[in-house]
Design a protein around this motif. Structure first.
Motif, mmCIF file in Angstrom:
data_model
loop_
_atom_site.group_PDB
_atom_site.id
_atom_site.type_symbol
_atom_site.label_atom_id
_atom_site.label_comp_id
_atom_site.label_asym_id
_atom_site.label_seq_id
_atom_site.Cartn_x
_atom_site.Cartn_y
_atom_site.Cartn_z
ATOM 1 N N ASP A 212 25.620 -4.336 -0.726
ATOM 2 C CA ASP A 212 25.953 -4.152 0.688
ATOM 3 C C ASP A 212 25.716 -5.451 1.465
ATOM 4 N N GLY A 213 25.218 -6.446 0.789
ATOM 5 C CA GLY A 213 24.929 -7.732 1.400
ATOM 6 C C GLY A 213 24.023 -8.519 0.479
ATOM 7 N N VAL A 214 23.776 -9.757 0.849
ATOM 8 C CA VAL A 214 22.904 -10.623 0.047
ATOM 9 C C VAL A 214 21.689 -11.049 0.855
ATOM 10 N N VAL A 215 21.931 -11.498 2.081
ATOM 11 C CA VAL A 215 20.855 -12.001 2.929
ATOM 12 C C VAL A 215 20.743 -11.128 4.169
ATOM 13 N N SER A 216 19.506 -10.863 4.598
ATOM 14 C CA SER A 216 19.278 -10.097 5.820
ATOM 15 C C SER A 216 17.866 -10.366 6.307
ATOM 16 N N ALA A 217 17.569 -9.875 7.507
ATOM 17 C CA ALA A 217 16.199 -9.974 8.009
ATOM 18 C C ALA A 217 15.294 -9.124 7.117
ATOM 19 N N PRO A 218 14.067 -9.552 6.881
ATOM 20 C CA PRO A 218 13.157 -8.797 6.014
ATOM 21 C C PRO A 218 12.915 -7.394 6.546
ATOM 22 N N PRO A 219 12.736 -6.406 5.655
ATOM 23 C CA PRO A 219 12.364 -5.055 6.103
ATOM 24 C C PRO A 219 11.025 -5.095 6.837
ATOM 25 N N VAL A 220 10.834 -4.176 7.751
ATOM 26 C CA VAL A 220 9.570 -4.105 8.493
ATOM 27 C C VAL A 220 8.487 -3.566 7.559
ATOM 28 N N PRO A 221 7.371 -4.271 7.392
ATOM 29 C CA PRO A 221 6.303 -3.786 6.506
ATOM 30 C C PRO A 221 5.717 -2.473 7.007
ATOM 31 N N THR A 222 5.273 -1.648 6.081
ATOM 32 C CA THR A 222 4.603 -0.387 6.393
ATOM 33 C C THR A 222 3.107 -0.563 6.175
ATOM 34 N N PHE A 223 2.316 -0.232 7.183
ATOM 35 C CA PHE A 223 0.878 -0.457 7.096
ATOM 36 C C PHE A 223 0.114 0.866 6.946
ATOM 37 N N PHE A 224 -0.899 0.832 6.084
ATOM 38 C CA PHE A 224 -1.854 1.934 5.912
ATOM 39 C C PHE A 224 -1.184 3.267 5.591
ATOM 40 N N ASP A 225 -0.177 3.213 4.705
ATOM 41 C CA ASP A 225 0.467 4.440 4.237
ATOM 42 C C ASP A 225 -0.344 4.967 3.050
ATOM 43 N N MET A 226 -1.603 5.345 3.324
ATOM 44 C CA MET A 226 -2.467 5.811 2.245
ATOM 45 C C MET A 226 -3.414 6.882 2.766
ATOM 46 N N ASN A 227 -3.939 7.656 1.823
ATOM 47 C CA ASN A 227 -4.820 8.779 2.149
ATOM 48 C C ASN A 227 -6.149 8.588 1.426
ATOM 49 N N LEU A 228 -7.107 7.982 2.116
ATOM 50 C CA LEU A 228 -8.410 7.718 1.506
ATOM 51 C C LEU A 228 -9.185 9.005 1.246
ATOM 52 N N ALA A 229 -9.117 9.944 2.167
ATOM 53 C CA ALA A 229 -9.851 11.202 2.000
ATOM 54 C C ALA A 229 -9.388 11.941 0.753
ATOM 55 N N GLY A 230 -8.092 11.844 0.457
ATOM 56 C CA GLY A 230 -7.548 12.523 -0.708
ATOM 57 C C GLY A 230 -8.100 12.009 -2.019
ATOM 58 N N PHE A 232 -11.146 11.301 -2.685
ATOM 59 C CA PHE A 232 -12.414 11.989 -2.955
ATOM 60 C C PHE A 232 -12.213 13.505 -3.084
ATOM 61 N N SER A 233 -11.331 14.065 -2.274
ATOM 62 C CA SER A 233 -11.104 15.508 -2.354
ATOM 63 C C SER A 233 -10.408 15.894 -3.662
ATOM 64 N N GLU A 234 -9.563 15.004 -4.197
ATOM 65 C CA GLU A 234 -8.861 15.265 -5.452
ATOM 66 C C GLU A 234 -9.631 14.739 -6.664
ATOM 67 N N GLY A 235 -10.728 14.014 -6.414
ATOM 68 C CA GLY A 235 -11.553 13.507 -7.511
ATOM 69 C C GLY A 235 -10.881 12.475 -8.376
ATOM 70 N N LEU A 236 -10.218 11.497 -7.755
ATOM 71 C CA LEU A 236 -9.489 10.475 -8.520
ATOM 72 C C LEU A 236 -10.400 9.327 -8.969
ATOM 73 N N PHE A 237 -11.585 9.645 -9.398
ATOM 74 C CA PHE A 237 -12.547 8.601 -9.756
ATOM 75 C C PHE A 237 -12.150 7.889 -11.050
ATOM 76 N N ALA A 238 -11.598 8.644 -12.004
ATOM 77 C CA ALA A 238 -11.146 8.024 -13.251
ATOM 78 C C ALA A 238 -9.983 7.072 -12.985
ATOM 79 N N VAL A 239 -9.126 7.437 -12.040
ATOM 80 C CA VAL A 239 -7.995 6.584 -11.679
ATOM 81 C C VAL A 239 -8.493 5.290 -11.040
#
Length: 429
Positions: A212-230, A232-239
């Motif tokens: 659809d094109g080759v050159v364009s303005a950079p995409p807008v970065p997404t900040f803090f799209d994460m779930n820290l509480a999850g 611990f609640s899901e127990g992802l310690f091994a991960v």
């Protein structure tokens, strides 16, 4: 610039460093295409991964230049991006929770980089486990590449079987693999990237790739799209532990490998090692807040060292070129969307990661089996964490029953017990 990077002291000049930076960038440019292609399978928007990959590479590589003055590039690592996807897809987690796990691992890595605990961990874990983990990840991502290519497909009888080699996507992947292997065999700089470009050109004629094109303005970065509480609640310690452990091994091994080639090692130690590891830890932490898997030092940096790079100026050039690549998101995004183009890279990078197998003592059973079980279970369970757990459980156990229990560091007994509890009572599928 000459004074800041100590060019004369390192027997180099600006022209050599710029050439080395371009060489390193070309050999690792594939990550800009491959990382969005992999993580998008977990539902992460491709544009978000694209920007996160580039920004974390700029941050990590830039800090490596400024803090350690080493010609070593940093970017999101192969293997852990594939593991990220399996954690999301196999367990039904949302990707933002797993980004939280990456963030926790990055913060822990950052803390360990300020202490001597990292050295203790590296010394405590035997070579058979270290090389088994690296090789297991290699098979894991090569297997993923074969699935992307359609060369291997699911089977109700044998779990997997040979796919339809006459399918257009599979034919494209096989042709791309052959082209890339030929470039690799001919020692062409940037072979992985140019192999993808050649495959993309063929895909265009086949009608599988449209821009659809080759050159364009950079995409807008997404900040803090994460779930820290999850985390611990899901127990992802091994991960978290899997992300942390593999990043420590990967980065440390790469740093030592590149440093030895560039003659940076002094009496078996790497000067400014903490600064170099700090760069990687910061990149991982920043990357998780933007939307990518853990970062690591890239062994492709050896190509720049071979070209004469000896200082952080090489890394500055690499970071600058990553910045310029931001403006080619339509081109790169289109290529990343065709799995047959990226599959050959995964297969070949998997081969690179098998090198450590030659350093496992296969004649000593209590050294060989833990490495073997790691290599076997990682691709079959699609879980780096499970593979690590199997190795850490079997190694101290076999040493104990063979009368060599005192040779095992106490940390391995702790890890082995914790992993056993995790596998039995909190298994991840």
């Amino acid at each position: 610039m000459n004074k800041f990077f100590r060019l004369q002291e390192n027997n180099t000049n600006i022209r050599t460093e710029v050439n080395a930076g371009i060489t390193t960038f070309l050999t690792m440019l594939y990550i800009i295409v491959v990382n969005p292609a992999i993580l998008s399978a977990a539902g992460v928007p491709s544009g978000q991964v694209f920007m996160a990959t580039i920004i974390s590479a700029i941050v990590g590589t830039g800090l490596m230049a400024l803090l350690a003055n080493y010609p070593i590039a940093i970017a999101p690592g192969m293997g852990l991006n594939a593991y990220f996807v399996t954690v999301v897809m196999e367990n039904g987690f949302s990707y933002d929770i797993v980004f939280g796990a990456v963030f926790v691992a990055g913060v822990l890595f950052l803390a360990l980089s300020l202490t001597n605990i990292r050295e203790m961990l590296i010394e405590a874990i035997p070579n058979s486990l270290k090389f088994g983990i690296t090789s297991g990840i290699g098979l894991f991502i090569a297997f993923l590449g074969l699935k992307f290519a359609g060369i291997i497909v699911p089977s109700e009888t044998n779990m997997v079987t040979l796919g339809d080699l006459q399918a257009p996507t599979t034919i494209l992947a096989i042709v791309g693999l052959f082209i890339t292997l030929t470039l690799m065999a001919r020692n062409v700089k940037g072979a992985l990237f140019f192999g993808m470009i050649a495959t993309a050109i063929i895909a265009m004629f086949m009608g599988d790739l449209k821009f659809d094109g080759v050159v364009s303005a950079p995409p807008v970065p997404t900040f803090f799209d994460m779930n820290l509480a999850g985390v611990f609640s899901e127990g992802l310690f091994a991960v978290v532990f899997a992300f942390l452990l593999v990043t420590i091994f990967d980065t440390t091994g790469t740093l030592i490998g590149v440093a030895e080639q560039a003659n940076f090692m002094k009496n078996g130690k790497l000067p400014k090692a903490k600064s170099a590891l700090m760069a990687d830890a910061v990149a991982t932490t920043v990357g998780s807040t933007l939307g990518t898997s853990p970062s690591t030092a890239y062994i492709e940096s050896t190509s720049g060292v071979t070209a004469g790079g000896r200082t952080g100026l090489t890394s500055v050039v690499v970071a600058g070129l990553f910045f310029l690549s931001m403006f080619f998101s339509p081109f790169i995004g289109a290529i990343a969307g065709v799995s047959a183009i990226t599959a050959p890279v995964l297969i070949i990078v998997g081969c690179f990661m098998m090198e450590g197998l030659s350093r496992v003592d296969w004649r000593t059973f209590d050294e060989a089996f833990p490495a073997f079980i790691i290599i076997l279970t990682m691709p079959l369970t699609s879980s780096i964490a499970t593979g690590i757990a199997m190795g850490f459980i079997t190694y101290p156990l076999l040493k104990l029953v063979s009368g060599k229990g005192k040779q095992v560091h106490w940390l391995l007994y702790v890890f082995g017990f914790l992993f056993l509890i995790q596998l039995v009572f909190f298994p991840m599928h």
